[in-house]
Motif scaffolding. Structure first.
Motif, PDB file in Angstrom:
ATOM      1  N   CYS A 154       0.586  -1.017   0.015  1.00 54.20           N
ATOM      2  CA  CYS A 154      -0.017   0.109   0.179  1.00 54.20           C
ATOM      3  C   CYS A 154       0.713   1.363   0.065  1.00 54.20           C
ATOM      4  CB  CYS A 154      -0.912  -0.275   0.806  1.00 54.20           C
ATOM      5  SG  CYS A 154      -1.664   1.615   1.429  1.00 54.20           S
ATOM      6  N   CYS A 182      -4.272   2.414   8.526  1.00 53.51           N
ATOM      7  CA  CYS A 182      -4.235   3.184   7.429  1.00 53.51           C
ATOM      8  C   CYS A 182      -5.758   2.839   7.194  1.00 53.51           C
ATOM      9  CB  CYS A 182      -3.042   2.403   6.514  1.00 53.51           C
ATOM     10  SG  CYS A 182      -3.452   2.941   4.951  1.00 53.51           S
ATOM     11  N   GLU A 226      -6.535   3.546   3.668  1.00 55.88           N
ATOM     12  CA  GLU A 226      -6.655   3.396   2.714  1.00 55.88           C
ATOM     13  C   GLU A 226      -6.532   2.252   2.104  1.00 55.88           C
ATOM     14  OE1 GLU A 226      -4.093   4.035  -1.755  1.00 55.88           O
ATOM     15  OE2 GLU A 226      -3.785   5.192  -0.237  1.00 55.88           O
ATOM     16  N   CYS A 227      -5.668   1.073   2.874  1.00 56.67           N
ATOM     17  CA  CYS A 227      -5.841  -0.453   3.161  1.00 56.67           C
ATOM     18  C   CYS A 227      -6.956  -1.146   4.238  1.00 56.67           C
ATOM     19  CB  CYS A 227      -4.629  -1.310   3.041  1.00 56.67           C
ATOM     20  SG  CYS A 227      -3.503  -0.611   4.156  1.00 56.67           S
ATOM     21  N   ASN A 241      -5.302  -3.954   5.399  1.00 56.78           N
ATOM     22  CA  ASN A 241      -3.927  -5.569   4.962  1.00 56.78           C
ATOM     23  C   ASN A 241      -3.289  -4.768   4.534  1.00 56.78           C
ATOM     24  OD1 ASN A 241      -6.926  -6.539   4.668  1.00 56.78           O
ATOM     25  ND2 ASN A 241      -7.649  -5.630   3.487  1.00 56.78           N
ATOM     26  N   ARG A 242      -2.162  -3.734   4.526  1.00 60.41           N
ATOM     27  CA  ARG A 242      -0.381  -3.609   3.850  1.00 60.41           C
ATOM     28  C   ARG A 242      -1.141  -3.944   2.621  1.00 60.41           C
ATOM     29  NH1 ARG A 242       2.106  -8.012   7.167  1.00 60.41           N
ATOM     30  NH2 ARG A 242       4.333  -6.566   6.407  1.00 60.41           N
ATOM     31  N   GLN A 255      -1.684  -2.994  -1.925  1.00 64.13           N
ATOM     32  CA  GLN A 255      -2.968  -2.610  -3.133  1.00 64.13           C
ATOM     33  C   GLN A 255      -4.175  -3.121  -3.436  1.00 64.13           C
ATOM     34  OE1 GLN A 255      -0.374  -1.456  -6.468  1.00 64.13           O
ATOM     35  NE2 GLN A 255       0.988  -1.345  -5.212  1.00 64.13           N
ATOM     36  N   SER A 256      -5.192  -2.746  -3.287  1.00 62.09           N
ATOM     37  CA  SER A 256      -6.658  -3.501  -3.071  1.00 62.09           C
ATOM     38  C   SER A 256      -6.586  -4.725  -4.742  1.00 62.09           C
ATOM     39  CB  SER A 256      -7.942  -2.101  -3.410  1.00 62.09           C
ATOM     40  OG  SER A 256      -7.615  -1.206  -4.935  1.00 62.09           O
ATOM     41  N   THR A 268      -3.745 -11.730   1.914  1.00 60.48           N
ATOM     42  CA  THR A 268      -3.846 -10.977   3.361  1.00 60.48           C
ATOM     43  C   THR A 268      -4.714 -12.234   4.243  1.00 60.48           C
ATOM     44  OG1 THR A 268      -4.084  -8.783   2.306  1.00 60.48           O
ATOM     45  CG2 THR A 268      -5.128  -9.657   4.583  1.00 60.48           C
TER      46      THR A 268
END
Length: 384
Positions: free
Chosen positions: A178, A201, A203-204, A207-208, A210-211, A224
């Motif tokens: 992320c 975070c 944004e994620c 989850n650490r 990127q989507s 994840t």
């Protein structure tokens, strides 16, 4: 230590002790037992009350209060000896001792008697020796059991192969991280003179990754999901029916983690949250796979429940049976009782210690009059 705790209480203090030692539990006025197991199988209060009630509570702690490892009556014969001559590190007094090979050796004595000075000062630097201690594990804030043990590497490659993309996408330290939190899952804020804080975070959502990375799956799970699995669950997953998820390389590492008693740890748990005992067992899981002939463990039962200690002893026996030498610097009498050979230093600490007062099978230690370890081993036998 127990005398000090009682004195603190008798002065009007409330004393809270996090402890596994039955001798400490026995003097407590009130006991809170957590469980029923570890990790996601724990987190509940399974008993509250006095020590007598704990013994009959049916909890794992209660069941192990009267369980003792018997003294080994038929120890293994040494395959050879490592000669140590004139050891004088710290308080050692020109110690000469022969350390058996091919067996389980316990190095005992009161705190400060010279145990670590003897073993680490005389053996740990040899090229065929690996020493495992409880020192902090080096790594970034993104480090976890998966990255530290190397189990993430075959997992990343399997994800890449199954989805036709690059392995780097499945690392929180690389391309898949992320960008907002740099793969940490949290945002750290340095507050200068006071302790910093961390927040999830946004944004994620912790989850650490990127989507877009989370759309790729292996055996029905994304990266994840894998990192959220406890070791035992991950071992079942990578040994399960889905062909793409069958990873012998991952299974080998996960099996060692389970065997050292870390089956409850999640693969993505930050290393900074592990206890000293957990760090040592994590290192041990790696070193079991090494080719070193001699394995040194420095107080491996520190922080372990009685049930975990029994598990550790069984694992050490298997390592010796596989042809390696194991040297354990230890106070726990269950480990001492199971040793093939005991080297006891003392008789006291500091300038009152620094010499070998006993070297031989654990059973013979029972009659070693000068040894405090032998005294407590005799008392243990008489109350068993």
């Amino acid at each position: 230590m127990n005398d000090l705790l009682l004195k603190l209480r008798d002065k009007g203090n409330t004393v809270l002790v996090v402890e596994h030692d039955p001798d400490v539990m026995a003097i407590a006025d009130h006991i809170v037992d957590m469980g029923p197991a570890a990790g996601n199988q724990g987190g509940e209060v399974v008993y509250t009350g006095n020590f007598a009630g704990l013994r009959s509570s049916g909890t794992v702690t209660g069941e192990h209060l009267d369980t003792r490892q018997p003294i080994k009556r038929q120890p293994r014969a040494p395959a050879g000896f490592i000669a140590v001559r004139g050891a004088d590190t710290n308080n050692l007094r020109d110690v000469d001792v022969d350390i058996p090979q091919g067996v389980l050796v316990a190095v005992t004595g009161v705190a400060g008697s010279g145990k670590s000075s003897l073993i680490h000062g005389s053996l740990a630097q040899r090229k065929d020796v690996v020493a495992v201690d409880q020192a902090p594990i080096r790594g970034s804030r993104r480090s976890n059991p998966a990255t530290y043990t190397g189990v993430l590497e075959p997992i990343r490659k399997a994800f890449a192969k199954a989805n036709g993309v690059k392995p780097a996408l499945f690392s929180a330290n690389s391309e898949g991280a992320c960008p907002n939190c740099n793969g940490a899952g949290v945002i750290y804020q340095d507050l200068g003179i006071v302790a910093g804080i961390s927040t999830m975070c946004e944004e994620c959502q912790g989850n650490r990754f990127q989507s877009s990375v989370l759309k790729y799956t292996l055996g029905g799970a994304n990266i994840t999901d894998i990192l959220a699995m406890p070791v035992v669950e991950a071992l079942r997953f990578f040994s399960g029916p889905h062909p793409a998820a069958k990873l012998p390389a991952a299974g080998s590492i996960l099996t060692r983690l389970r065997d050292v008693g870390l089956g409850y740890l999640t693969l993505g748990q930050p290393l900074s949250t592990l206890s000293g005992g957990e760090r040592q067992r994590l290192k041990l899981a790696i070193e079991i796979g090494s080719d070193a002939a001699v394995l040194i463990l420095d107080e491996p039962t520190s922080g372990l429940h009685m049930a975990d200690t029994a598990h550790l002893v069984a694992m050490l026996e298997r390592i010796v049976e596989a042809g390696r030498s194991v040297i354990v610097i230890e106070h726990n009498l269950d480990v001492v009782a199971c040793a093939d050979w005991v080297i006891d230093l003392g008789p006291g600490a500091g300038h009152e210690g620094g010499r070998v007062i006993f070297s031989g099978p654990a059973q013979a230690l029972l009659s070693a009059e000068e040894s405090l370890t032998g005294l407590h081993l005799r008392q243990r036998e008489s109350t068993g």
